[in-house]
Motif scaffolding. Structure first.
Motif, PDB file in Angstrom:
ATOM      1  N   TYR A  79       0.841  -1.211   0.000  1.00 23.06           N
ATOM      2  CA  TYR A  79       0.000   0.000   0.000  1.00 23.06           C
ATOM      3  C   TYR A  79       0.869   1.252   0.000  1.00 23.06           C
ATOM      4  N   ARG A  80       1.908   1.252   0.823  1.00 22.94           N
ATOM      5  CA  ARG A  80       2.803   2.421   0.892  1.00 22.94           C
ATOM      6  C   ARG A  80       3.469   2.677  -0.455  1.00 22.94           C
ATOM      7  N   THR A  85       3.655   5.990  -5.457  1.00 26.36           N
ATOM      8  CA  THR A  85       3.743   5.997  -6.919  1.00 26.36           C
ATOM      9  C   THR A  85       2.617   6.814  -7.540  1.00 26.36           C
ATOM     10  N   TYR A  86       1.396   6.608  -7.050  1.00 30.92           N
ATOM     11  CA  TYR A  86       0.259   7.340  -7.600  1.00 30.92           C
ATOM     12  C   TYR A  86       0.339   8.825  -7.267  1.00 30.92           C
ATOM     13  N   ALA A  87       0.705   9.169  -6.033  1.00 32.34           N
ATOM     14  CA  ALA A  87       0.843  10.578  -5.654  1.00 32.34           C
ATOM     15  C   ALA A  87       1.932  11.263  -6.479  1.00 32.34           C
ATOM     16  N   CYS A 103      -2.111   8.378 -15.331  1.00 33.61           N
ATOM     17  CA  CYS A 103      -2.064   7.842 -13.963  1.00 33.61           C
ATOM     18  C   CYS A 103      -3.118   6.779 -13.694  1.00 33.61           C
ATOM     19  N   TYR A 104      -3.875   6.362 -14.702  1.00 33.50           N
ATOM     20  CA  TYR A 104      -4.956   5.415 -14.411  1.00 33.50           C
ATOM     21  C   TYR A 104      -4.416   4.044 -13.991  1.00 33.50           C
ATOM     22  N   THR A 105      -3.261   3.651 -14.514  1.00 30.51           N
ATOM     23  CA  THR A 105      -2.663   2.369 -14.113  1.00 30.51           C
ATOM     24  C   THR A 105      -2.257   2.395 -12.642  1.00 30.51           C
ATOM     25  N   SER A 109      -3.908   0.181  -9.428  1.00 26.71           N
ATOM     26  CA  SER A 109      -3.081  -0.628  -8.529  1.00 26.71           C
ATOM     27  C   SER A 109      -3.327  -0.256  -7.073  1.00 26.71           C
ATOM     28  N   LEU A 110      -3.404   1.059  -6.800  1.00 27.84           N
ATOM     29  CA  LEU A 110      -3.676   1.505  -5.434  1.00 27.84           C
ATOM     30  C   LEU A 110      -5.073   1.089  -4.988  1.00 27.84           C
ATOM     31  N   GLU A 111      -6.033   1.204  -5.874  1.00 32.28           N
ATOM     32  CA  GLU A 111      -7.401   0.819  -5.524  1.00 32.28           C
ATOM     33  C   GLU A 111      -7.510  -0.673  -5.231  1.00 32.28           C
ATOM     34  N   ASP A 112      -6.772  -1.479  -5.972  1.00 31.29           N
ATOM     35  CA  ASP A 112      -6.804  -2.931  -5.749  1.00 31.29           C
ATOM     36  C   ASP A 112      -6.257  -3.300  -4.373  1.00 31.29           C
ATOM     37  N   ILE A 113      -5.134  -2.719  -3.990  1.00 32.81           N
ATOM     38  CA  ILE A 113      -4.559  -3.064  -2.686  1.00 32.81           C
ATOM     39  C   ILE A 113      -5.410  -2.512  -1.549  1.00 32.81           C
ATOM     40  N   TYR A 114      -6.049  -1.369  -1.781  1.00 25.81           N
ATOM     41  CA  TYR A 114      -6.937  -0.815  -0.748  1.00 25.81           C
ATOM     42  C   TYR A 114      -8.150  -1.716  -0.551  1.00 25.81           C
ATOM     43  N   LYS A 115      -8.729  -2.211  -1.628  1.00 28.06           N
ATOM     44  CA  LYS A 115      -9.861  -3.125  -1.518  1.00 28.06           C
ATOM     45  C   LYS A 115      -9.454  -4.415  -0.820  1.00 28.06           C
TER      46      LYS A 115
END
Length: 301
Positions: A79-80, A85-87, A103-105, A109-115
């Protein structure tokens, strides 16, 4: 520490202080070698020594118990990395705005790990990290951090420029970018001659504006396309001083002129109609009066 341990610790501290004072009150030169060797030494138990070391090297991470297993620690590390990476992508493509197309990729990726973290479904070893990572503190930092970046993504309306699964740019977005590049290429070709630019680039710019209007109605615009269009409009009107007459100008002027002269036409028609009515009413009366006079004259004759 229990009562016995505390008591032993206090006695040891007082013994160290007492011996230090006694050692300072006697000059070493006045003491014989035997008496110097016979000075008592304080022996602190190993358990108390470790306690003293922990006290002076206070560290929350070393004293607090670890409440995360290896699986949750791994999820937190992923997550970190994806958050950073997204920020970083958002900052990199902030001006001009190109976050949706670049930045959609990273967001996916961030949304997947958050879920994965926020899900109640257990992972390997029948372990769920939802409570330990999401609800273990009052701030709920992981939720707050993701919510901030997700709000940026939703405010930018990036989903409207991507496919349904947010895996690629939509066909409308690709077509708009191609049309935009045509106008920009024309601007670049004639940028030294603004009069020629306004004349030769008029068709491509007009096509771009029409496409933008249709996409706005269909809700297929995102912040990338809006910002690109704003910059293009500023180049056309401010930098190059070009004007694009609107097609609806002539009908608007015609309707406005008609509404302006409508009261005049109304009063003029009313006046003419009333005058005509008066003439129609006067002629019969004159005819009747003349007939009556002729009858009276005939009687007298």
């Amino acid at each position: 520490m229990d009562v016995l341990t505390k008591f032993t610790f206090v006695i040891a501290c007082w013994a160290v202080i007492f011996i230090s004072v006694a050692d300072c009150s006697n000059d070493p030169s006045e003491m014989s070698g035997d008496s110097a060797r016979k000075l008592p030494s304080v022996v602190i138990p190993v358990s108390q020594a470790s306690t003293l070391g922990s006290f002076y090297s206070l560290s929350l991470s070393s004293l607090f118990p670890e409440d995360l297993n290896e699986y949750c620690i791994e999820l937190l590390s992923i997550y970190r990395q994806r958050y950073v990476t997204y920020a970083n992508c958002l900052v990199t493509y902030a001006r001009p705005v190109k976050i949706c197309q670049n930045c959609y990729t990273d967001f996916n990726s961030l949304e997947d790990i958050y879920k994965n973290i926020s899900s109640d479904h257990p992972g390997p070893g029948n372990v769920s990290c939802h409570d330990s990572l999401m609800r273990s503190d009052r701030l709920m930092l992981l939720y707050a951090l993701f919510n901030q970046l997700d709000e940026i993504w939703r405010s930018a309306a990036c989903k409207q420029c991507l496919t349904k699964e947010q895996e690629a740019l939509s066909n409308d977005t690709v077509y708009f970018m191609a049309t935009l590049n045509q106008s920009l290429s024309c601007f670049e070709q004639y940028q030294k001659n603004h009069s020629e630019l306004c004349k030769d680039c008029k068709a491509s710019y007009k096509k771009l504006k029409a496409l933008y209007g249709r996409m706005d109605k269909n809700q297929t615009l995102c912040i990338d396309l809006e910002d690109a269009m704003n910059i293009t409009q500023q180049l056309w009107s401010k930098n190059f001083s070009c004007l694009l007459p609107r097609e609806e100008t002539v009908p608007v002027i015609a309707v406005s002129s008609f509404m302006l002269f409508l009261p005049i036409i109304f009063y003029l028609s009313s006046f003419l109609h009333s005058e005509q009515k008066k003439r129609k009413l006067i002629h019969p009366k004159r005819a009747k009066s003349s007939n009556s006079l002729m009858n009276i004259q005939d009687k007298f004759n």
